[in-house]
Design a protein around this motif. Structure first.
Motif, PDB file in Angstrom:
ATOM      1  N   ARG A  87     -10.673  -7.897  -8.842  1.00 45.08           N
ATOM      2  CA  ARG A  87     -11.818  -7.094  -8.418  1.00 45.08           C
ATOM      3  C   ARG A  87     -11.439  -6.359  -7.142  1.00 45.08           C
ATOM      4  NH1 ARG A  87     -17.229 -10.867  -9.417  1.00 45.08           N
ATOM      5  NH2 ARG A  87     -16.927 -11.121 -11.670  1.00 45.08           N
ATOM      6  N   TRP A  88     -11.856  -5.096  -7.073  1.00 42.39           N
ATOM      7  CA  TRP A  88     -11.444  -4.229  -5.966  1.00 42.39           C
ATOM      8  C   TRP A  88     -12.677  -3.531  -5.391  1.00 42.39           C
ATOM      9  CZ3 TRP A  88      -6.094  -4.427  -5.431  1.00 42.39           C
ATOM     10  CH2 TRP A  88      -5.381  -4.871  -6.555  1.00 42.39           C
ATOM     11  N   TYR A  89     -12.739  -3.504  -4.072  1.00 43.42           N
ATOM     12  CA  TYR A  89     -13.836  -2.828  -3.385  1.00 43.42           C
ATOM     13  C   TYR A  89     -13.226  -1.848  -2.382  1.00 43.42           C
ATOM     14  CZ  TYR A  89     -16.603  -6.737  -5.192  1.00 43.42           C
ATOM     15  OH  TYR A  89     -17.203  -7.668  -6.008  1.00 43.42           O
ATOM     16  N   LEU A  90     -13.434  -0.568  -2.617  1.00 44.89           N
ATOM     17  CA  LEU A  90     -12.959   0.461  -1.701  1.00 44.89           C
ATOM     18  C   LEU A  90     -14.031   0.725  -0.655  1.00 44.89           C
ATOM     19  CD1 LEU A  90     -10.878   2.659  -0.912  1.00 44.89           C
ATOM     20  CD2 LEU A  90     -12.108   4.212  -2.464  1.00 44.89           C
ATOM     21  N   TYR A  91     -13.649   0.627   0.612  1.00 44.44           N
ATOM     22  CA  TYR A  91     -14.575   0.832   1.715  1.00 44.44           C
ATOM     23  C   TYR A  91     -14.214   2.109   2.467  1.00 44.44           C
ATOM     24  CZ  TYR A  91     -17.027  -3.613   1.489  1.00 44.44           C
ATOM     25  OH  TYR A  91     -17.835  -4.647   1.101  1.00 44.44           O
TER      26      TYR A  91
ATOM     27  N   TYR B 241      -3.925   7.040  -3.972  1.00 44.86           N
ATOM     28  CA  TYR B 241      -3.403   5.868  -3.283  1.00 44.86           C
ATOM     29  C   TYR B 241      -3.351   4.694  -4.261  1.00 44.86           C
ATOM     30  CZ  TYR B 241      -4.487   8.663   0.833  1.00 44.86           C
ATOM     31  OH  TYR B 241      -4.548   9.666   1.755  1.00 44.86           O
ATOM     32  N   ARG B 242      -2.505   3.723  -3.899  1.00 42.83           N
ATOM     33  CA  ARG B 242      -2.321   2.577  -4.790  1.00 42.83           C
ATOM     34  C   ARG B 242      -2.110   1.324  -3.938  1.00 42.83           C
ATOM     35  NH1 ARG B 242       0.591   2.038 -10.232  1.00 42.83           N
ATOM     36  NH2 ARG B 242       1.331  -0.101 -10.324  1.00 42.83           N
ATOM     37  N   VAL B 243      -2.827   0.229  -4.309  1.00 39.40           N
ATOM     38  CA  VAL B 243      -2.626  -1.084  -3.710  1.00 39.40           C
ATOM     39  C   VAL B 243      -2.105  -2.005  -4.801  1.00 39.40           C
ATOM     40  CG1 VAL B 243      -3.699  -3.056  -2.590  1.00 39.40           C
ATOM     41  CG2 VAL B 243      -4.440  -0.748  -2.017  1.00 39.40           C
ATOM     42  N   SER B 244      -0.948  -2.636  -4.559  1.00 43.55           N
ATOM     43  CA  SER B 244      -0.346  -3.554  -5.524  1.00 43.55           C
ATOM     44  C   SER B 244      -0.257  -4.936  -4.891  1.00 43.55           C
ATOM     45  CB  SER B 244       1.053  -3.078  -5.921  1.00 43.55           C
ATOM     46  OG  SER B 244       1.017  -1.765  -6.438  1.00 43.55           O
ATOM     47  N   LEU B 245      -0.524  -5.968  -5.674  1.00 52.97           N
ATOM     48  CA  LEU B 245      -0.548  -7.330  -5.171  1.00 52.97           C
ATOM     49  C   LEU B 245       0.692  -8.091  -5.619  1.00 52.97           C
ATOM     50  CD1 LEU B 245      -4.280  -8.268  -5.881  1.00 52.97           C
ATOM     51  CD2 LEU B 245      -3.289  -7.135  -3.880  1.00 52.97           C
ATOM     52  N   SER B 246       1.162  -8.969  -4.744  1.00 53.91           N
ATOM     53  CA  SER B 246       2.281  -9.858  -5.063  1.00 53.91           C
ATOM     54  C   SER B 246       1.790 -11.299  -4.993  1.00 53.91           C
ATOM     55  CB  SER B 246       3.424  -9.646  -4.071  1.00 53.91           C
ATOM     56  OG  SER B 246       4.443 -10.601  -4.273  1.00 53.91           O
ATOM     57  N   PHE B 247       2.001 -12.051  -6.073  1.00 55.75           N
ATOM     58  CA  PHE B 247       1.562 -13.443  -6.107  1.00 55.75           C
ATOM     59  C   PHE B 247       2.339 -14.177  -7.187  1.00 55.75           C
ATOM     60  CE2 PHE B 247      -1.090 -11.022  -8.976  1.00 55.75           C
ATOM     61  CZ  PHE B 247      -1.141 -11.784 -10.127  1.00 55.75           C
TER      62      PHE B 247
ATOM     63  N   PHE C 286      -4.456  -1.320  -7.980  1.00 57.66           N
ATOM     64  CA  PHE C 286      -5.689  -0.527  -7.912  1.00 57.66           C
ATOM     65  C   PHE C 286      -5.301   0.873  -7.461  1.00 57.66           C
ATOM     66  CE2 PHE C 286      -9.502   0.525  -5.099  1.00 57.66           C
ATOM     67  CZ  PHE C 286     -10.261   1.023  -6.147  1.00 57.66           C
ATOM     68  N   GLU C 287      -5.638   1.880  -8.266  1.00 52.01           N
ATOM     69  CA  GLU C 287      -5.352   3.271  -7.935  1.00 52.01           C
ATOM     70  C   GLU C 287      -6.656   4.023  -7.746  1.00 52.01           C
ATOM     71  OE1 GLU C 287      -1.152   4.188 -10.137  1.00 52.01           O
ATOM     72  OE2 GLU C 287      -2.965   4.220 -11.389  1.00 52.01           O
ATOM     73  N   TYR C 288      -6.700   4.853  -6.731  1.00 47.30           N
ATOM     74  CA  TYR C 288      -7.939   5.565  -6.450  1.00 47.30           C
ATOM     75  C   TYR C 288      -7.629   6.909  -5.800  1.00 47.30           C
ATOM     76  CZ  TYR C 288      -6.928   3.160  -2.068  1.00 47.30           C
ATOM     77  OH  TYR C 288      -6.309   2.646  -0.955  1.00 47.30           O
TER      78      TYR C 288
ATOM     79  N   PHE D  39       0.856  -1.185   0.000  1.00 48.04           N
ATOM     80  CA  PHE D  39       0.000   0.000   0.000  1.00 48.04           C
ATOM     81  C   PHE D  39       0.895   1.239   0.000  1.00 48.04           C
ATOM     82  CE2 PHE D  39      -1.809   3.381   2.654  1.00 48.04           C
ATOM     83  CZ  PHE D  39      -2.929   3.700   1.914  1.00 48.04           C
ATOM     84  N   GLU D  40       0.583   2.195  -0.865  1.00 45.73           N
ATOM     85  CA  GLU D  40       1.392   3.407  -0.907  1.00 45.73           C
ATOM     86  C   GLU D  40       0.535   4.603  -1.302  1.00 45.73           C
ATOM     87  OE1 GLU D  40       4.374   3.286  -3.994  1.00 45.73           O
ATOM     88  OE2 GLU D  40       3.177   1.904  -5.195  1.00 45.73           O
ATOM     89  N   LYS D  41       0.930   5.737  -0.800  1.00 50.55           N
ATOM     90  CA  LYS D  41       0.318   7.002  -1.186  1.00 50.55           C
ATOM     91  C   LYS D  41       1.173   7.603  -2.285  1.00 50.55           C
ATOM     92  CE  LYS D  41      -1.340  11.362   0.791  1.00 50.55           C
ATOM     93  NZ  LYS D  41      -1.424  12.181   2.042  1.00 50.55           N
ATOM     94  N   THR D  42       0.588   7.804  -3.468  1.00 53.77           N
ATOM     95  CA  THR D  42       1.372   8.244  -4.620  1.00 53.77           C
ATOM     96  C   THR D  42       1.385   9.759  -4.766  1.00 53.77           C
ATOM     97  OG1 THR D  42      -0.567   7.968  -6.057  1.00 53.77           O
ATOM     98  CG2 THR D  42       0.949   6.103  -5.852  1.00 53.77           C
TER      99      THR D  42
END
Length: 837
Positions: free
Chosen positions: A783-787, A768-774, A803-805, A760-763
Motif C-alpha cells: 500500500r502506498w500513500y503519496l503526500y 518518479y519511482r519508489v522500489s522496496l528491498s526486503f 510505486f510509480e507516480y 527512490f529515483e526520477k525516471t
C-alpha cells in the motif's frame, strides 16, 4: 451588551481533572424527535449561549484573563486582515483584504496540513465571537458572519473546493460545527439574529450533521471520531428537530465503541501521547458535562470510570505542570516563576493549579510510584505536595503499546525531571509531515533514551506491538524495579532493567543476538542541561540555575561520544522540539560497543554542588554519588546502603520449534526453559491470509492443530508474556493435498519479513519511482500513500514492490508505504521528502 452566564473551562487539565457527576434527567430513547426541553429553547434553536460548554481553544490558554486578552488580540488582527487560524500557529497569519476575497485553498505555514485543518475549522470565528463577548465590539460578530458566508460560497463552488481534502475532513468538519454553533449562540444573544439568517444557518448546520452522521466519513478508533461524535451531539441538541434523537443515539453508541478502543483495561489512553490522552479525557468529560447541563443522564456509562484516566494524567504531568513529551506531544515550556511563601521559586502553571484542586478533593494518587504493566508505563514522584513541586523528582519508564497512533520508536525509554528542570527528555515531534528530516528523526529510536542497533530505528506497526513490553516489576520501600524488553530489531533482544532509587537511577541493558552488531546506549539531555563535560570517564552537566548537577557513570568498557546540536553528527541530530516547527539544540551522549551479546551498566545521579545525592525524601538524608555502584561480575548493585540483584533472564524464543505433519493435522512444540510465566499459542493461515486453525493460549508449549483444505498453510507460533504482550513468528509451512500433508519449511529461505530499505529515483521529467528491498518467502502486497505538503494526495495498492507516480504540481512530496504479508507481518515506513519545483 447583555451579560449572561459563560460556561468555559480554563486550564490545561481543567476539564480532565474535575470529578464527573452522575447524570439525572431525561433518558434518550431510540425514537425520533426533539430532545431539548422547552426551558432550553432559544427563539430559533434548541439552546442558548448560557447552556453551551464548548471550550475550543480555551484549554490552551493560561487563565480567563489571558483568554480574554488573546482572543481580543487575535480578533483585532483578523479585523486588520491577518487571520490567526489556530492558537498552535499564532504567527502563521493568513492575510486577506476582505472576507469575500479569502482564498480558502491557501496555505501559509511550514506545517501546511495543520494549517489547512484549522483554516477549514473556522477557529477564527470562535476567536471573533469570544472577543465580542469580552469587549461588546459588534464589528467582530459582523466579520465572523462575513467569513462564514465566504466559506459557504467556497464550499458550494465545487470548481474551487472539490480538490481541498480538508473541507470535510473528519477533524475539520467537527471543529467547524462546534465553532459555528458557538458563533450562533453568541450572535443570537447579541440580538442581531433574524429569521432569515437563522434559516440559512439551519441549512448550513444540517449539511454538517449529514456529514457527521455519514458512516462512510466516520473515523473509528481515533480521537477524530470522538470529535465527530461530540459535534453531532451539540448539533442534535442545537437543531432540535425530528431527527435529533436518532442523531444523538448514533453519537452516543459510537462514543461507547470509541471509549472501549481508546483505553486499556488500566484506563490508559492507547494513542501513545499524553497530549492526546488529555484531549480524549477532556472530550469525554466535556460531553458528559454538556449532557448534564441539558438534563440527559444517558452517557454516564461511557464516562463512569474516567477517574482512573484522570489519575493517569496526574502521573504523566511533570512537576513544572507540562505533560511528558512522549509520542506526538508538544510542550511549550511554561516556566514562568514567582517566589512562594517559603521564599523558594515555584512555577505558575495551569496544570499545577488543577492538580492542587484535585489534591484538595482527595483525587490525587496516594503512592509515590505507579506502574501500568499492561499499558507499558511506570512513573515515580518524590512528593505530591504542590508547595514542593518545584524541587521534586519525577521519572518515567515506558515499554510497550497497543495502537500505533502517534507512536514513536521509544520502547524501553525513560525520562527524568529534578531540581526544577527536565534532565533527560523525550525529544518531541516537530510536526506531522512524513519525510521531514526533523519529524522522522524525532519519531525514531535515535531521538530517545534507548539502546539502538547499528544506528537504526524500527517500524512501529500495530502488528509488532508484542515485540516490546514490560515483563517484571517490583515497587518496594528501598527501590523500584522494572524490566522492559525490546525485540523490535531483527534478530536482537534488548532487555532494560530500570532501578529507581529516587535521585539515583541504575540502568542495566542486557542485549542478546546471534550476529554481530554495533549497540548504542543513548542519553538525550534537555536544553536546560548545560556545560556537559567528560570528567575522569564520567559525564557531568549543570541543571539549569539550580546549582545542582547530573552525572552519568558507566561500569564497563564502551566508547563515549558527546555531541551537541544538529550539525554535530549526520545520524544523531541532537535536537528537541517543544512546539510545532520549533527546534533547539541539545547535548546527546552516545555509549557504543560492538559484538553479538553486549551489556551496559549505568548509574545516573542528581547531586548538589558537593556531590551529595538525596536518598530519603522524608528526612532529607543524603549520600555521596560514589556510594552508588554496579558489580556486573557479582550481579549486584550497591546504593548507599541499599542493595539489589541484577536480574538477567533466559530469552523465550522460537529457535526450538518442532513441526510434525500428519495427514490433516500438525503437531507443534516450542520448548523453552525460562523462570517466568509464559503461555503458548498457535495459528495456521491459508494462502489468502485467513486463519484456518488456531489454539487458545496455554502453559503447555505444544499442541495439535487440525485443518481442512489443500495448498500451502503457514504456521505461526505465539508467546504470551506475563502482562499480555504477545510475540509471534512464522515458523513453518505445510503442504496439504489429497488428505495428506508434509512440512516444507526447508524450502523457504525467509519466512519472516526483513525490510532492507528503499530506492527512490526520477525516471522521467515528471515521473518518479519508489522500489522496496526486503527478504520474505511468502506472498506480499503493498500500500502506498503519496503526500504533498504533508497531505495525502494519492493512494494505491500494488502486487509488486514498487510505486510509480506522476507529479504535475510543485510542492514537497513524500511516500508512506506498507509491506503486507500472508500472516500480517506488516511494515510501515516513509521516504524522505523531496522538492518538486
Amino acid at each position: 451588551m447583555t451579560k449572561t452566564k459563560k460556561i468555559i473551562s480554563f486550564g490545561t487539565a481543567g476539564a480532565a481533572l474535575v470529578a464527573v457527576a452522575v447524570f439525572a434527567g431525561i433518558y434518550i430513547s431510540n425514537n425520533f424527535g426533539k430532545i431539548a426541553a422547552k426551558e432550553f429553547n432559544s427563539q430559533y434553536f434548541g439552546f442558548t449561549r448560557e447552556y453551551y460548554n464548548y471550550t475550543g481553544d480555551a484549554d490552551m490558554i493560561e487563565s480567563e484573563e489571558s483568554w480574554n486578552r488573546d482572543m481580543s488580540r487575535w480578533a483585532e488582527l483578523t479585523s486588520q486582515g491577518k487571520m490567526v487560524v489556530n492558537s498552535r500557529l499564532p504567527d502563521d497569519y493568513y492575510e486577506f483584504t476582505s472576507p469575500a476575497e479569502i482564498d480558502w485553498n491557501a496555505v501559509c505555514s511550514d506545517s501546511p496540513n495543520t494549517f489547512s485543518l484549522y483554516f477549514q475549522s473556522l477557529c477564527c470565528v470562535q476567536y471573533l465571537s469570544a472577543a465580542y463577548e469580552n469587549t461588546g465590539n459588534e464589528s467582530y460578530l459582523d466579520l465572523a458572519r462575513e467569513i462564514i458566508d465566504s466559506w459557504n460560497r467556497f464550499d458550494e463552488n465545487k470548481e474551487l473546493s472539490a480538490q481541498n481534502k480538508y473541507i470535510w475532513y473528519d477533524h475539520a468538519m467537527a471543529l467547524r460545527t462546534d465553532n459555528l454553533i458557538y458563533f450562533m449562540t453568541v450572535y443570537e444573544q447579541s440580538g442581531k439574529l433574524d429569521e432569515d439568517y437563522a434559516e440559512f444557518f439551519r441549512s448550513l448546520l444540517q449539511r454538517h450533521v449529514d456529514m457527521l452522521s455519514d458512516e462512510d466519513r466516520y473515523t473509528k478508533n481515533h480521537n477524530h471520531g470522538i470529535f465527530q461524535d461530540q459535534a453531532l451531539i451539540y448539533a442534535a441538541y442545537f437543531l432540535n428537530d425530528d431527527n435529533s434523537r436518532a442523531n444523538l443515539r448514533l453519537a452516543l453508541d459510537r462514543l461507547k465503541a470509541q471509549k472501549e478502543f481508546a483505553y486499556t483495561e488500566e484506563m490508559v489512553h492507547v494513542e501513545n501521547s499524553p497530549g492526546y490522552a488529555y484531549l480524549s479525557c477532556k472530550q469525554f468529560t466535556e460531553i458528559a458535562d454538556f449532557l448534564k447541563i441539558l438534563k440527559c443522564r444517558d452517557g454516564a456509562d461511557f464516562i463512569a470510570d474516567l477517574d482512573q484516566a484522570k489519575k493517569y494524567m496526574a502521573w504523566v504531568t511533570l512537576p513544572n505542570g507540562n505533560y511528558a513529551m512522549m509520542g506526538d506531544t508538544d510542550n511549550k515550556r511554561d516556566i514562568k516563576k514567582q517566589r512562594g511563601t517559603n521564599g523558594q521559586w515555584q512555577y505558575i502553571n495551569k496544570t499545577i493549579t488543577n492538580i492542587d484542586k484535585l489534591e484538595k478533593a482527595g483525587g490525587l494518587p496516594k503512592a509515590l510510584s505507579e506502574i501500568y504493566p499492561k499499558s507499558g508505563y511506570y512513573y515515580s514522584r518524590s512528593t505530591w505536595d504542590t508547595d514542593e513541586f518545584y524541587n521534586s523528582t519525577w521519572a518515567c519508564f515506558k515499554s510497550g503499546y497497543r495502537a500505533k497512533t502517534h507512536k514513536h520508536a521509544d520502547d524501553t525509554s525513560f525520562m527524568m525531571y529534578s531540581k526544577g528542570y527536565e534532565i533527560f527528555s523525550d525529544s518531541g515531534f516537530y510536526n506531522y509531515m512524513p519525510g521531514n528530516k526533523y519529524k522522522d528523526y524525532l519519531a525514531s529510536a535515535l531521538a530517545h533514551n534507548v539502546v539502538t542497533v547499528d544506528d537504526g530505528s524500527y517500524s512501529v506497526c500495530a502488528e509488532h506491538s508484542g515485540n516490546t513490553g514490560i515483563i517484571d516489576y517490583k515497587l518496594g520501600k528501598d527501590y523500584d524495579y522494572v524490566l522492559g524488553y525490546n525485540d523490535m530489531y531483527d534478530g536482537v533482544s534488548i532487555d532494560r532493567h530500570f532501578y529507581n532509587f529516587g535521585d539515583a537511577i541504575v540502568i542495566f541493558d542486557d542485549i542478546v543476538s546471534s550476529e554481530e552488531h554495533t549497540y548504542s546506549q543513548l542519553f538525550h539531555f534537555s536544553e536546560f542541561i548545560t556545560d556537559v563535560k567528560a570528567e575522569n570517564g564520567e559525564l557531568v552537566g549543570r541543571i539549569g540555575d539550580s546549582g545542582c548537577f547530573v552525572r552519568i557513570r558507566q561500569f564497563g568498557a564502551c566508547d563515549c561520544n558527546l555531541i551537541y546540536g544538529r550539525n554535530a553528527d549526520p545520524k544523531y541530530l541532537s535536537v528537541i522540539s517543544r512546539e510545532i516547527n520549533g527546534i533547539e539544540d541539545i547535548y546527546t551522549c552516545i555509549y557504543s560497543t560492538s559484538g553479538t551479546n553486549a551489556q551496559f551498566a549505568t548509574v545516573i545521579t542528581v547531586e548538589d554542588a558537593n556531590g551529595n545525592v538525596i536518598t530519603d525524601y522524608k528526612t532529607g538524608k543524603t549520600a555521596k554519588y560514589t556510594d552508588f555502584n554496579i558489580d556486573t561480575a557479582e550481579g549486584k548493585i550497591s546504593a548507599a546502603g541499599k542493595s539489589a540483584d541484577i536480574k538477567t533472564r533466559a530469552r523465550c524464543g522460537f529457535e526450538n520449534v518442532t513441526i510434525t505433519a500428519n495427514k490433516s493435522s500438525v503437531i507443534l512444540s516450542n520448548p523453552n526453559e525460562v523462570d517466568y510465566p509464559v503461555e503458548y499459542g498457535w495459528d495456521m493461515y491459508n494462502g489468502a491470509g485467513e486463519i484456518v486453525a488456531s489454539s487458545e493460549f496455554s502453559k503447555n508449549d505444544g499442541c495439535t492443530l487440525k485443518f481442512e483444505g489443500e495448498g500451502k498453510f503457514y504456521v505461526v507460533s505465539k508467546i504470551k508474556y506475563p502482562y499480555d504482550s504477545v510475540k509471534r513468528k512464522m515458523v513453518g509451512v505445510i503442504w496439504a493435498k489429497d488428505g495428506n500433508s508434509k512440512d516444507i519449511s526447508d524450502q523457504f529461505d525467509c519466512l519472516n519479513l526483513k525490510y532492507n530499505g528503499y530506492q527512490f529515483e526520477k525516471t522521467e521529467d515528471n515521473k518518479y519511482r519508489v522500489s522496496l528491498s526486503f527478504d520474505y518467502s511468502g506472498s506480499t502486497g503493498f500500500r502506498w500513500y503519496l503526500y504533498k505538503n504533508g497531505s495525502g494526495v494519492q493512494y494505491d495498492i500494488t502486487a509488486e514492490p514498487f510505486f510509480e507516480y506522476t507529479i504535475e504540481e510543485p510542492g514537497t512530496y513524500s511516500v508512506i508505504f506498507y509491506i503486507r504479508t500472508t500472516d500480517g507481518q506488516n511494515y510501515c515506513y516513509n521516504t524522505e521528502e523531496f522538492e518538486v519545483k
